[in-house]
Design a protein around this motif. Structure first.
Motif, PDB file in Angstrom:
ATOM      1  N   GLU A 113       0.854  -1.187   0.000  1.00  0.00           N
ATOM      2  CA  GLU A 113       0.000   0.000   0.000  1.00  0.00           C
ATOM      3  C   GLU A 113       0.889   1.235   0.000  1.00  0.00           C
ATOM      4  N   PHE A 114       0.550   2.182  -0.878  1.00  0.00           N
ATOM      5  CA  PHE A 114       1.382   3.379  -0.995  1.00  0.00           C
ATOM      6  C   PHE A 114       0.529   4.569  -1.380  1.00  0.00           C
ATOM      7  N   ASP A 115       1.066   5.749  -1.115  1.00  0.00           N
ATOM      8  CA  ASP A 115       0.424   7.004  -1.501  1.00  0.00           C
ATOM      9  C   ASP A 115       1.258   7.655  -2.590  1.00  0.00           C
ATOM     10  N   LEU A 116       0.574   8.278  -3.535  1.00  0.00           N
ATOM     11  CA  LEU A 116       1.241   9.108  -4.537  1.00  0.00           C
ATOM     12  C   LEU A 116       0.870  10.547  -4.250  1.00  0.00           C
ATOM     13  N   GLU A 117       1.867  11.356  -4.037  1.00  0.00           N
ATOM     14  CA  GLU A 117       1.659  12.787  -3.823  1.00  0.00           C
ATOM     15  C   GLU A 117       2.610  13.495  -4.763  1.00  0.00           C
ATOM     16  N   ARG A 118       2.064  14.104  -5.796  1.00  0.00           N
ATOM     17  CA  ARG A 118       2.901  14.734  -6.802  1.00  0.00           C
ATOM     18  C   ARG A 118       2.826  16.246  -6.708  1.00  0.00           C
TER      19      ARG A 118
ATOM     20  N   PHE B 149      -3.006   3.848  -3.078  1.00  0.00           N
ATOM     21  CA  PHE B 149      -3.099   2.742  -4.028  1.00  0.00           C
ATOM     22  C   PHE B 149      -2.532   1.489  -3.392  1.00  0.00           C
ATOM     23  N   GLU B 150      -2.867   0.338  -3.986  1.00  0.00           N
ATOM     24  CA  GLU B 150      -2.230  -0.899  -3.572  1.00  0.00           C
ATOM     25  C   GLU B 150      -1.869  -1.710  -4.806  1.00  0.00           C
ATOM     26  N   ILE B 151      -0.808  -2.474  -4.653  1.00  0.00           N
ATOM     27  CA  ILE B 151      -0.304  -3.312  -5.725  1.00  0.00           C
ATOM     28  C   ILE B 151       0.210  -4.590  -5.060  1.00  0.00           C
ATOM     29  N   HIS B 152       0.166  -5.691  -5.789  1.00  0.00           N
ATOM     30  CA  HIS B 152       0.549  -6.975  -5.211  1.00  0.00           C
ATOM     31  C   HIS B 152       1.908  -7.426  -5.715  1.00  0.00           C
ATOM     32  N   ALA B 153       2.616  -8.142  -4.857  1.00  0.00           N
ATOM     33  CA  ALA B 153       3.912  -8.726  -5.193  1.00  0.00           C
ATOM     34  C   ALA B 153       3.752 -10.239  -5.235  1.00  0.00           C
ATOM     35  N   TYR B 154       4.421 -10.860  -6.194  1.00  0.00           N
ATOM     36  CA  TYR B 154       4.268 -12.288  -6.434  1.00  0.00           C
ATOM     37  C   TYR B 154       5.627 -12.974  -6.440  1.00  0.00           C
ATOM     38  N   GLN B 155       5.582 -14.291  -6.300  1.00  0.00           N
ATOM     39  CA  GLN B 155       6.756 -15.131  -6.513  1.00  0.00           C
ATOM     40  C   GLN B 155       6.285 -16.408  -7.200  1.00  0.00           C
TER      41      GLN B 155
END
Length: 191
Positions: free
Chosen positions: A87-92, A102-108
C-alpha cells in the motif's frame, strides 16, 4: 522515505543503470533486440527521473499465499503466488495529476528459492506511453518481509518485458488486480 534520501545521488545511480541496460541491449548476445536490429538500436526510451514516483509502501504479507494464474503473451498460463500487498500514496507536485492511496501486489513463483518479488502492473500510460502488455518491477528485500514493514517502491525502475522487443520471449501479463487507475509516468516508456 528516509531523511537520508539524496536526490542527486539517486538520479545519478538511476542514469547509470539506464546506460548499463542500453549497453546490454545494444551489444550482449542475450539482448532481446534481434541481432539484425542491434546496429540501429540507439537506446531505450525513459520517462524523466521523478522522485515523486519513489514511494514508501507498507507491506501486508499473505501467510497463506493464494495462487494467481497469469496469462502470457503467447497465450499460455503461468502460476505465481500472491505473497504480499503493498500500500502506498502518490503525492505529486503537479496539481493536474491525481494524488491518492493505491495498492499493488507482489508475487513469486510457487517455489521462490530466494527470488525477488515480482510486481507486474498496468497503469493509465499502458498502451499509450508505455508497452501495451504492461511493465514490471522486481523488489529485492534483505530479509523476509513482515506485515507492517516499509519498503521503497521506485516506479522509476519499472521496465518493459523482453517480449516487447522479440516474439521469441513469452512474458506474463499483469493480472487485473495490479491494474492501477493512475498514470505512472516513470520508468521505461515507448517512443
Amino acid at each position: 522515505m528516509t531523511d537520508e534520501f539524496d536526490v542527486d545521488r539517486w538520479r545519478a545511480d538511476l542514469e547509470a543503470k539506464r546506460e548499463e541496460k542500453d549497453q546490454f541491449f545494444a551489444d550482449h548476445p542475450q539482448s532481446p533486440i534481434p541481432p539484425g536490429e542491434r546496429d540501429a538500436f540507439d537506446g531505450l526510451e525513459y520517462f524523466d527521473p521523478d522522485p515523486d514516483y519513489r514511494v514508501t509502501a507498507t507491506v501486508a504479507v499473505h501467510d497463506d499465499p493464494e495462487p494467481v494464474p497469469m496469462d502470457t503473451t503467447s497465450g499460455r498460463e503461468v502460476r505465481y503466488v500472491r505473497v504480499a500487498t503493498l500500500e502506498f500514496d502518490l503525492e505529486r507536485d503537479d496539481p493536474d495529476l491525481e494524488d491518492g492511496a493505491f495498492e499493488i501486489h507482489a508475487y513469486q513463483q510457487e517455489r521462490p528459492e530466494e527470488e525477488p518479488y515480482f510486481v507486474p502492473f498496468r497503469d493509465k500510460t499502458t498502451g499509450q506511453q508505455s508497452y501495451e502488455g504492461g511493465r514490471y518491477m522486481e523488489l529485492e528485500a534483505d530479509r523476509d518481509l513482515e506485515t507492517g514493514d516499509e519498503i521503497v517502491l521506485d516506479f522509476n525502475l519499472a521496465y518493459t518485458p523482453f517480449c516487447a522487443y522479440s516474439e521469441t520471449f513469452d512474458c506474463p501479463l499483469p493480472p487485473e488486480e495490479n491494474w492501477l487507475e493512475v498514470a505512472i509516468a516513470a520508468g521505461e516508456r515507448v517512443e
